[in-house]
Scaffold this active site. Structure first.
Site, PDB file in Angstrom:
ATOM      1  CD  GLU A 115     -25.257  94.904  45.767  1.00  0.00           C
ATOM      2  OE1 GLU A 115     -25.383  94.230  46.295  1.00  0.00           O
ATOM      3  OE2 GLU A 115     -25.225  95.483  47.349  1.00  0.00           O
ATOM      4  CB  SER A 201      -1.965  93.405  43.953  1.00  0.00           C
ATOM      5  OG  SER A 201      -2.231  93.451  43.790  1.00  0.00           O
ATOM      6  CG  HIS A 330      -8.848  96.116  52.732  1.00  0.00           C
ATOM      7  ND1 HIS A 330      -8.219  97.394  52.152  1.00  0.00           N
ATOM      8  CD2 HIS A 330      -8.459  95.644  51.863  1.00  0.00           C
ATOM      9  CE1 HIS A 330      -7.124  97.161  52.037  1.00  0.00           C
ATOM     10  NE2 HIS A 330      -7.460  95.626  51.552  1.00  0.00           N
ATOM     11  CB  SER A 331     -10.918  94.509  49.271  1.00  0.00           C
ATOM     12  OG  SER A 331     -10.881  93.025  49.749  1.00  0.00           O
TER      13      SER A 331
HETATM   14  C1  LIG Z   1       3.929  94.220  50.396  1.00  0.00           C
HETATM   15  C2  LIG Z   1       1.999  93.897  50.561  1.00  0.00           C
HETATM   16  N1  LIG Z   1       1.863  93.546  51.535  1.00  0.00           N
HETATM   17  C3  LIG Z   1       0.966  93.353  52.232  1.00  0.00           C
HETATM   18  C4  LIG Z   1      -1.058  93.329  51.272  1.00  0.00           C
HETATM   19  C5  LIG Z   1      -1.806  93.318  51.924  1.00  0.00           C
HETATM   20  N2  LIG Z   1      -2.238  94.641  51.524  1.00  0.00           N
HETATM   21  C6  LIG Z   1      -3.050  94.625  50.251  1.00  0.00           C
HETATM   22  S1  LIG Z   1      -4.015  96.230  51.124  1.00  0.00           S
HETATM   23  C7  LIG Z   1      -3.623  96.263  52.734  1.00  0.00           C
HETATM   24  C8  LIG Z   1      -3.830  97.630  53.658  1.00  0.00           C
HETATM   25  C9  LIG Z   1      -3.586  99.254  53.372  1.00  0.00           C
HETATM   26  O1  LIG Z   1      -3.657  99.933  54.142  1.00  0.00           O
HETATM   27  P1  LIG Z   1      -3.144 101.973  53.705  1.00  0.00           P
HETATM   28  O2  LIG Z   1      -2.243 101.592  53.037  1.00  0.00           O
HETATM   29  O3  LIG Z   1      -3.789 101.934  54.348  1.00  0.00           O
HETATM   30  O4  LIG Z   1      -4.140 101.602  52.343  1.00  0.00           O
HETATM   31  P2  LIG Z   1      -6.098 102.007  52.223  1.00  0.00           P
HETATM   32  O5  LIG Z   1      -6.669 100.230  52.665  1.00  0.00           O
HETATM   33  O6  LIG Z   1      -6.236 102.016  53.768  1.00  0.00           O
HETATM   34  O7  LIG Z   1      -6.605 102.527  51.575  1.00  0.00           O
HETATM   35  C10 LIG Z   1      -2.774  95.055  52.847  1.00  0.00           C
HETATM   36  C11 LIG Z   1      -2.021  95.172  54.248  1.00  0.00           C
HETATM   37  C12 LIG Z   1      -0.038  94.174  49.829  1.00  0.00           C
HETATM   38  N3  LIG Z   1      -0.778  94.167  48.832  1.00  0.00           N
HETATM   39  N4  LIG Z   1       1.600  93.798  49.776  1.00  0.00           N
END
Ligand SMILES: Cc1ncc(C[n+]2csc(CCOP(=O)(O)OP(=O)(O)O)c2C)c(N)n1
Ligand SMILES: [Mg+2]
Length: 439
Positions: A115, A201, A330-331
């Site tokens: 929030e 990240s 996701h975020s």
């Molecule tokens: C190398 C890289 N590629 C892409 C991203 C963008 N990104 C951030 S989180 C995410 C999804 C990750 O999914 P998962 O590993 O299943 O974790 P969840 O969010 O489901 O907990 C992506 C593609 C990143 N942070 N780093």
């Protein structure tokens, strides 16, 4: 019938291969160099270095799904009833209450910080809704001195290790009490005291680092292990594969803990991989693996506890794939209604939630009731709100921290940048909220 006999053959040859491999391992350990007698036998057997099987004389490809999916281990059903009494971890009441308090406190903290981002008070946030069981069950099974490498959606692990609410909030606000001095995005926690390595990240970078740390622990003979968390999406990164292989060949005391929550942002698992999930990859690397119901906190606890015990005793890696569901977006930068249905999300929220499953268990045991629930909800919300208000009131870190901590001695080009910022602020400082920064 043909398929069944092919399966049986595959299984039989796998069993034979195992027997042969252990005989060979024993031999290899005794004498690393192969001697002439290895090559003089008249028997036709494979001599390829690295081969551990027999020759066959009929053409047969290996099917990727020789069994119909790796089963999902659980201890409780959805109503919180123990399925098989011999699998009940018999965790004492006080500790089960800690499980429940952590899972619900995390949930409350998530709501407030989510929030807060929506109101523009912080820049970003990621909730842990629905995955609380994976965090708490695994955290409880490790020792405090074990090192944690997280991805970003494991705040419950840190909370179970008693990381204070004040520091969670300070990190998200990037204020002067933040141990990272406001130089990271929100949710990128790290804590030396909690043996929790700071979140990065870029996906999957923590996985090879975690293997390196586990290798160092093994060399120290420290009776410590590493647990490394990652999502099923991150498991597609090259780093994950390199890490799995290094951990197996270097025989490291590490637990790879994959949270398979169904999505990587908008990418569903059906587009993420073709084989039988992440657990199925373990045997390919020679890693002992298991799949568990991540919404069953006791199943997660049992699997992690046993994996931890063996990882340290035998110096070898373990892979746990915990099946769960990401109930939140996701975020705060994502809107998941664009790629999944409300019905799907509601199912997990209302019918298969790790918190309600544990609550059912506690109610059956007579360890919890409606009144206690009401009191705890009120108390935990108050704790979160107090920490939140304190973090918001606190100053931002001193501006000089923008330039410190990367080099032990500041290089000339950085010094020049710092000087020019200070000169700029001397002239134009009135246009910046300088009062909100520590002097
Ligand atoms: C190398 C890289 N590629 C892409 C991203 C963008 N990104 C951030 S989180 C995410 C999804 C990750 O999914 P998962 O590993 O299943 O974790 P969840 O969010 O489901 O907990 C992506 C593609 C990143 N942070 N780093
Ligand atoms: Mg995921």
């Amino acid at each position: 019938n043909k398929a069944i006999s092919a399966d049986a053959r595959t299984m039989r040859s796998a069993r034979d291969a195992r027997t042969m491999r252990s005989a060979r391992d024993a031999k290899r350990k005794g004498s690393p160099l192969r001697s002439l007698s290895d090559f003089t036998s008249l028997e036709e057997k494979p001599q390829f270095p690295g081969a551990s099987a027999e020759f066959v004389d009929s053409l047969e490809f290996i099917q990727p799904n020789v069994i119909s999916g790796i089963p999902i281990y659980r201890v409780m059903d959805r109503q919180g009833q123990i399925l098989n009494p011999s699998e009940d971890p018999n965790i004492p009441k006080e500790q089960v209450l800690k499980f429940y308090h952590t899972m619900t406190l995390l949930n409350t903290m998530d709501r407030i910080l989510y929030e807060s981002q929506r109101q523009g008070r912080i820049s970003f946030y990621m909730t842990n809704y629905g995955e609380e069981g994976t965090h708490v069950g695994s955290a409880a099974a490790m020792n405090h001195t074990d090192i944690v490498f997280g991805q970003y959606r494991e705040a419950g692990v840190l909370m179970y290790r008693d990381y204070p609410l004040k520091l969670f909030m300070s990190q998200c606000y990037g204020n002067a009490n933040d141990t990272g001095k406001g130089r990271q995005m929100p949710v990128h926690y790290g804590s030396k005291e909690q043996n929790f390595v700071t979140i990065s990240s870029p996906l999957a970078t923590q996985i090879p680092q975690a293997v390196g740390a586990a290798y160092a622990l093994k060399r120290e003979n420290a009776d410590r292990a590493v647990i490394c968390y990652f999502g099923e999406g991150a498991a597609s990164e090259g780093d994950a594969h390199a890490a799995f292989n290094f951990s197996a060949t270097l025989e490291c005391p590490i637990i790879f803990f994959c949270r398979n929550n169904g999505y990587a942002i908008s990418t569903p698992t059906s587009e993420q991989y073709r084989g039988d999930g992440i657990a199925a990859r373990g045997p390919g690397y020679g890693i002992i693996s298991i799949r568990v119901d991540g919404n069953d906190v006791f199943a997660v606890y049992n699997a992690t506890k046993e994996a931890r015990r063996r990882a340290v005793a035998e110096n070898q890696p373990f892979l746990i794939e915990a099946m769960t569901y990401r109930i939140g977006h996701h975020s705060t930068s994502d809107d998941s209604s664009a790629y999944r249905s409300v019905d799907e999300v509601n199912y997990w929220d209302k019918q298969d939630h790790p918190i309600s499953r544990l609550r059912h268990y506690m109610l059956h045991r007579g360890w919890w009731d409606e009144e206690q629930e009401k009191i705890w909800r009120k108390k935990s919300r108050k704790m979160v709100m107090e920490a939140f208000e304190e973090a918001e009131r606190a100053s931002k870190p001193s501006l000089e921290h923008m330039f410190t901590d990367v080099y032990s001695e500041m290089p000339p080009q950085l010094r020049k940048q710092q000087e020019s910022l200070m000169k700029h602020l001397k002239v134009y400082g009135e246009h910046y909220p300088l009062d909100s920064f520590e002097k």
